[in-house]
Motif scaffolding. Structure first.
Motif, PDB file in Angstrom:
ATOM      1  N   GLU A 203      37.631  40.744  34.922  1.00 17.94           N
ATOM      2  CA  GLU A 203      38.917  41.102  35.537  1.00 17.94           C
ATOM      3  C   GLU A 203      39.062  40.353  36.865  1.00 17.94           C
ATOM      4  OE1 GLU A 203      41.461  43.026  34.860  1.00 17.94           O
ATOM      5  OE2 GLU A 203      40.817  44.138  33.089  1.00 17.94           O
ATOM      6  N   PRO A 204      40.157  39.596  37.051  1.00 21.33           N
ATOM      7  CA  PRO A 204      40.346  38.906  38.327  1.00 21.33           C
ATOM      8  C   PRO A 204      40.301  39.864  39.519  1.00 21.33           C
ATOM      9  CG  PRO A 204      41.964  38.179  36.726  1.00 21.33           C
ATOM     10  CD  PRO A 204      41.226  39.313  36.088  1.00 21.33           C
ATOM     11  N   SER A 205      40.863  41.076  39.344  1.00 13.09           N
ATOM     12  CA  SER A 205      40.907  42.004  40.480  1.00 13.09           C
ATOM     13  C   SER A 205      39.496  42.402  40.912  1.00 13.09           C
ATOM     14  CB  SER A 205      41.719  43.240  40.107  1.00 13.09           C
ATOM     15  OG  SER A 205      41.190  43.844  38.964  1.00 13.09           O
ATOM     16  N   ALA A 208      37.869  39.486  42.784  1.00 14.57           N
ATOM     17  CA  ALA A 208      38.368  39.381  44.167  1.00 14.57           C
ATOM     18  C   ALA A 208      37.670  40.401  45.055  1.00 14.57           C
ATOM     19  CB  ALA A 208      39.878  39.597  44.192  1.00 14.57           C
ATOM     20  N   GLN A 209      37.542  41.601  44.526  1.00 17.69           N
ATOM     21  CA  GLN A 209      36.940  42.678  45.287  1.00 17.69           C
ATOM     22  C   GLN A 209      35.460  42.396  45.580  1.00 17.69           C
ATOM     23  OE1 GLN A 209      36.401  46.154  42.917  1.00 17.69           O
ATOM     24  NE2 GLN A 209      34.949  46.755  44.490  1.00 17.69           N
ATOM     25  N   THR A 237      41.363  34.180  44.815  1.00 19.58           N
ATOM     26  CA  THR A 237      42.230  35.149  45.485  1.00 19.58           C
ATOM     27  C   THR A 237      41.487  35.869  46.606  1.00 19.58           C
ATOM     28  OG1 THR A 237      43.478  35.470  43.463  1.00 19.58           O
ATOM     29  CG2 THR A 237      43.655  37.197  45.118  1.00 19.58           C
ATOM     30  N   GLY A 238      40.259  36.300  46.318  1.00 19.98           N
ATOM     31  CA  GLY A 238      39.466  37.002  47.326  1.00 19.98           C
ATOM     32  C   GLY A 238      39.223  36.136  48.552  1.00 19.98           C
TER      33      GLY A 238
END
Lengths: 324, 342
Positions: A203-205, A208-209, A237-238
């Motif tokens: 998961e990209p999210s 990033a986290q 993104t992160g």
């Protein structure tokens, strides 16, 4: 049992009307007159497999063979198996396949092999090495090592920590990339220390986290190795969110259009690209050699290549395609 | 002993007593405890402005989805399709912005194009919300099935739009403003948007007729109908609202990831539901608060962040997050049960 199997085959054909234009089933299996090849890739609409298909089609055309490509909707053996069993009625001279599971796909592939169809594995392979005559794949551990060498170059002797982002626990390809990276990092960049492999659930999210958490806990973070597309986009993104783009070196894997775009824009500092076109071409060449009774190489390792912003335009042939 | 045994007491309770019995109080305490524990273990890296800034940014998109989910769950329904609707909204928005740009490259698109993208994202999300609403409220199909259907369908349509791959170009202006821009004092715009939406819909739920009807339908749809509430219409609007918010979330995600993340967001629906339920909203409908949802969404986020920072092995993180989820809801139920016995 036999009745059941036949029933299943017929049912399989039922789902594939329109793709069985050939005269069905000559007894005695493939003859040299049969110049039909089939390619069954891992999943539909994936730039990696589309590039492989392009390579395979070009090589087949060159040799005067025809090749038909089919793909399951998801990377899932329950969707791929019916496609393979349906080929039983068509009996191509050879089947090129990227098995979606290293065990589950074995019975269907063996069934095809027992009908006299030569089986070539492309990209992925079965655990049972007795079914295919040849396997062509990228050496993922080698890709990981290449990533470590690239990371060493990008950080140019700096001391610091490096984060490795894997997808889901138990994914063999990305695990091999992560492992190869960690091993080679010790050799080519002894001043870089891996702070361990984190899983991102693809998961990209989550990726990033994990990256922003690593920036908090590890002030000397100098590099991130993301083992596939989703982890790479999430890591980019992160880093942007933390204002660390360019300061923390991001090495991604594969060269999908969005990643190539990211490399150009500076979100990635390097990409480790496989060569799916070459895998497809070599697969067809091996298939034809097997069909024509020439010598076949059992295992072929396809090279990987590191792309950086400076040299990417010279290596444009390694970008994955969305159409041929 | 049932709830009927105790007669309702009309006496006025003290502020403290009301606070202690508030659904959100205990769960807020859990969140506070987590923050205190992690801050004590890793004061230099956990208790920093940067860390909390990132924590808020990373939770913003999920929070917007969870606000919509709160409305649906209060009506006694569920919406599994939010993750796919989010991707659909992001995809159709990104495609629109590419179509409107020269050479299909939206990287340098201006505000006109971006505004069009926002409108399309919201319209796209709302459309799926409307479909969900009509099927649930008018066709009377269980929401679990309806939204399971649209979960697949919305992702399918999103995949069709761009041959199953991510859109390549997203306006840089959008990235630098909504995605990574900040207001005065380094408050990220993404967080501002999420907070504004949360406050607006918190007020809608707790102070307006729309909110009261939502609770009434969740408590007893038949009673609501007899009281003259247009249940069918209202239920449709609630699902429409959830789709609308998923559309906004899709646009936020697009700005943040600069990608349509077509293979991501698969567990957004479950994460949102978990946050809403941990925040004290009843899966059976009729009970719930937006404040609870905010706290419920932050508990797993703080846990993940804290574990990553103090370096807990990933496998243990999965176990711990799962256990805290179940434990939080169990404690909440125990507390309510004992309260009802009084």
């Amino acid at each position: 049992m036999l009745v059941l199997a036949t029933g299943a085959l017929v049912a399989g054909c039922g789902g594939q009307i329109g793709q069985n234009n050939d005269t069905p089933a000559q007894t005695g299996g493939a003859t040299p007159a049969n110049k039909n090849l089939d390619l069954v890739v891992g999943v539909k609409n994936e730039p990696f497999y589309i590039s492989m298909q392009c390579g395979a089609e070009a090589a087949a055309k060159e040799a005067g063979y025809t090749i038909t490509t089919q793909a399951p909707d998801k990377f899932d053996p329950t969707l791929q198996a019916p496609i393979v069993t349906a080929l039983g009625a068509k009996k191509p001279a050879a089947l090129l396949i990227a098995p979606t599971d290293d065990k589950t796909m074995a019975p269907q592939m063996k069934q095809i092999k027992d009908m006299g169809v030569k089986v070539i594995e492309v990209d992925t392979a079965l655990q049972d090495t007795g079914i295919a005559v040849s396997s062509i794949s990228s050496d993922n551990a080698q890709g990981g090592r290449l990533a470590a060498q690239t990371m060493a170059k990008l950080t140019s002797g700096k001391t610091g920590s490096v984060l490795v982002l894997d997808t889901k626990a138990g994914t063999s390809t990305t695990a091999a990339r992560a492992k190869g990276f960690e091993e080679e990092l010790k050799n080519s960049a002894p001043n870089l220390k891996s702070i361990g492999i984190q899983f991102t659930e693809n998961e990209p999210s989550v990726a990033a986290q994990k990256v922003t958490a690593a920036i908090s806990s590890t002030p000397d973070l100098v590099g991130v190795f993301a083992t596939n597309l989703n982890t790479g986009e999430g890591a980019a993104t992160g880093l942007r969110s933390a204002g660390k783009v360019g300061q923390v070196q991001l090495v991604g894997f594969d060269a999908s259009p969005s990643e190539v775009e990211g490399l150009r824009a500076g979100a990635f500092q390097a990409l480790i690209a496989q060569d799916p076109g070459m895998i497809g071409r070599t697969g067809v060449q091996q298939a034809i050699a097997a069909v024509e009774g020439k010598s076949v190489q059992r295992n072929i390792s396809a090279p990987l290549v590191a792309l950086t912003k400076e040299d990417m335009d010279k290596k444009a042939e390694f970008f994955y395609k969305t159409k041929c | 002993m049932t709830t009927l045994d105790g007669l309702p007491t009309a006496e006025r309770r003290s502020l403290g007593a009301r606070l202690l019995s508030a659904n959100t109080f205990w769960i807020a305490l859990v969140l506070l405890a987590l923050i205190v524990v992690f801050s004590a273990i890793a004061p230099e890296s956990f208790l920093t402005f940067f860390n909390f800034q990132q924590l808020f940014i990373e939770t913003a998109v999920l929070l917007v989805i969870a606000v919509g989910m709160t409305f649906v769950i209060i009506t006694g329904g569920i919406d599994l399709s939010v993750g796919s609707v989010l991707i659909f909204a992001g995809m159709i928005s990104a495609k629109t912005m590419e179509w409107m740009s020269p050479g299909q490259d939206a990287s340098n698109a201006g505000w006109g194009v971006i505004t069009a993208g926002l409108v399309v994202a919201i319209a796209g999300g709302s459309l799926w919300g409307l479909i969900n609403g009509l099927l649930v409220a008018r066709a009377n199909i269980p929401p679990l099935i309806v939204t399971l259907g649209t979960l697949g369908a919305a992702l399918g349509v999103a995949s069709l739009l761009n041959d199953g791959t991510n859109v390549r170009t997203v306006p840089l202006e959008l990235r630098d403003s909504l995605g990574f821009g900040t207001l005065e004092g380094n408050i990220p715009n993404l967080v501002v948007v999420a907070v504004v939406i949360t406050v607006i819909f918190g007020l809608v739920l707790h102070t307006t007729r729309f909110g009261r009807y939502t609770f009434a339908i969740g408590s007893n749809p038949e009673a609501a109908r007899r009281a003259g509430i247009g249940v069918t219409r209202h239920l449709t609007n609630v699902y429409l609202l959830t789709g609308f918010l998923a559309g906004i979330a899709g646009f936020m995600s697009l700005a943040y990831f600069q990608s349509t993340t077509i293979s991501g967001h698969t567990t957004d629906n479950l994460n949102a539901i978990a946050g809403v339920v941990m925040g004290g909203t009843s899966l059976f409908g009729g009970i719930g608060t937006i404040l609870g949802t905010v706290i419920g969404v932050f508990i797993p986020a703080v846990l993940q962040k804290g574990f990553n920072i103090i370096g807990v092995q990933p496998y243990w993180q999965m176990i711990a997050v799962g256990a805290v989820l179940v434990a939080a809801v169990w404690f909440d139920q125990q507390r309510r049960r004992s309260q009802n016995k009084r």
